[in-house]
Write an enzyme that holds these catalytic residues in place. Structure first.
Site, PDB file in Angstrom:
ATOM      1  CB  ALA A   1      -0.951  -0.020   1.189  1.00 61.81           C
ATOM      2  CG  ASN A   2      -0.370   4.650  -1.449  1.00 65.97           C
ATOM      3  OD1 ASN A   2      -1.040   5.462  -0.824  1.00 65.97           O
ATOM      4  ND2 ASN A   2      -0.857   3.981  -2.484  1.00 65.97           N
ATOM      5  NE  ARG A   3       5.567   6.756   4.445  1.00 66.59           N
ATOM      6  CZ  ARG A   3       5.741   6.054   5.571  1.00 66.59           C
ATOM      7  NH1 ARG A   3       4.768   6.003   6.469  1.00 66.59           N
ATOM      8  NH2 ARG A   3       6.862   5.401   5.779  1.00 66.59           N
TER       9      ARG A   3
ATOM     10  CB  ALA B   1      -2.084   7.392  -3.508  1.00 61.18           C
TER      11      ALA B   1
END
Ligand code: CTP
Ligand code: CA
Length: 223
Positions: free
Chosen positions: A33-35, A100
């Protein structure tokens, strides 16, 4: 009513917004995943609904409440987000890609928990579809707005994405240590083929309102 309130001219318009991160499974219990917090996309959705638009929010996993008046579709992976976004974009007036989206997914996720002794030496990745690029390429498609989260050369990279994806507008912000993702205050450089404007620094909630006001202006100028 503040100066940043969106003009009523988005009333009744169909707006599709993607927001948040995506999760790309590795196995039954792990993912990439990402922030992204989702705050920017949710703020735009809240502002659009407050302006009287019909808002569909295609959201990856976030800790956020659905803004009042917004229809929310929860998704997890980029492929799920792609399917939901394309389906609803087809009869929308505006498409805003704040998500995102993971650029790659694991080629063959395991359907069970992989034991450490059985872990492969490397994960094989395959590219995900570029959602906003496909929406921008739709015949008779919506006015399309992208985001560009960059750690350096923000304006140059954003302009390249505006052109490469054939977007109507792009909102660029600098991310990295203490900037952009997972923080409250933000600045956006908004770029379109014939102009540019800086919004902020302000909270993502106020930026959502300011950006939507600018999108409304450009949307009407373009039609
Ligand atoms: N985006 C998308 N689908 C993807 C990847 C990105 O819709 N599979 C959208 C994002 O929501 C954003 C814009 O494209 O509006 C730019 O995303 P970004 O990650 O900055 O650009 P990329 O084209 O993926 O390039 P890179 O990650 O290499 O900078
Ligand atoms: Ca990317």
């Amino acid at each position: 009513v503040t100066a940043l309130t969106v003009p009523g001219d988005l009333a009744g318009r169909a707006v599709v917004i993607t927001a948040g991160p995506t999760r790309e499974p590795i196995d039954a219990v792990r993912f990439i995943a990402n922030r992204s917090s989702g705050r920017m996309g949710f703020a735009i959705a809240a502002a659009a609904a407050a302006a009287g638009a019909r808002v569909i929010l295609v959201a990856g996993p976030t800790a956020l409440a659905t803004p009042p008046g917004v229809t929310r579709i929860d998704v997890e992976t980029a492929v799920e987000m792609h399917a939901a976004a394309l389906h609803h974009a087809a009869d929308s007036d505006l498409f805003i890609a704040a998500a995102a989206v993971a650029d790659y997914r694991v080629a063959a996720p395991a359907d069970h928990k992989v034991r450490k002794a059985d872990a492969p030496p490397a994960l094989e990745l395959v590219p995900n579809p570029d959602i906003v690029r496909e929406v921008a390429a739709m015949a008779d498609g919506p006015f399309t707005v992208g985001f560009a989260a960059e750690t350096h050369d923000v304006i140059d990279h954003a302009r390249d994405k505006l052109t490469a994806k054939d977007l109507d507008m792009i909102a660029a912000n600098q991310v990295g240590a203490g900037l952009g993702f997972e923080v409250g205050e933000n600045t956006l450089e908004v770029i379109w083929p014939t102009g540019r404007k800086t919004l902020g620094p302000m909270t993502k909630e106020r930026l959502g309102e300011a950006l939507l006001a600018l999108i409304g202006e450009r949307f009407h100028a373009a039609r």
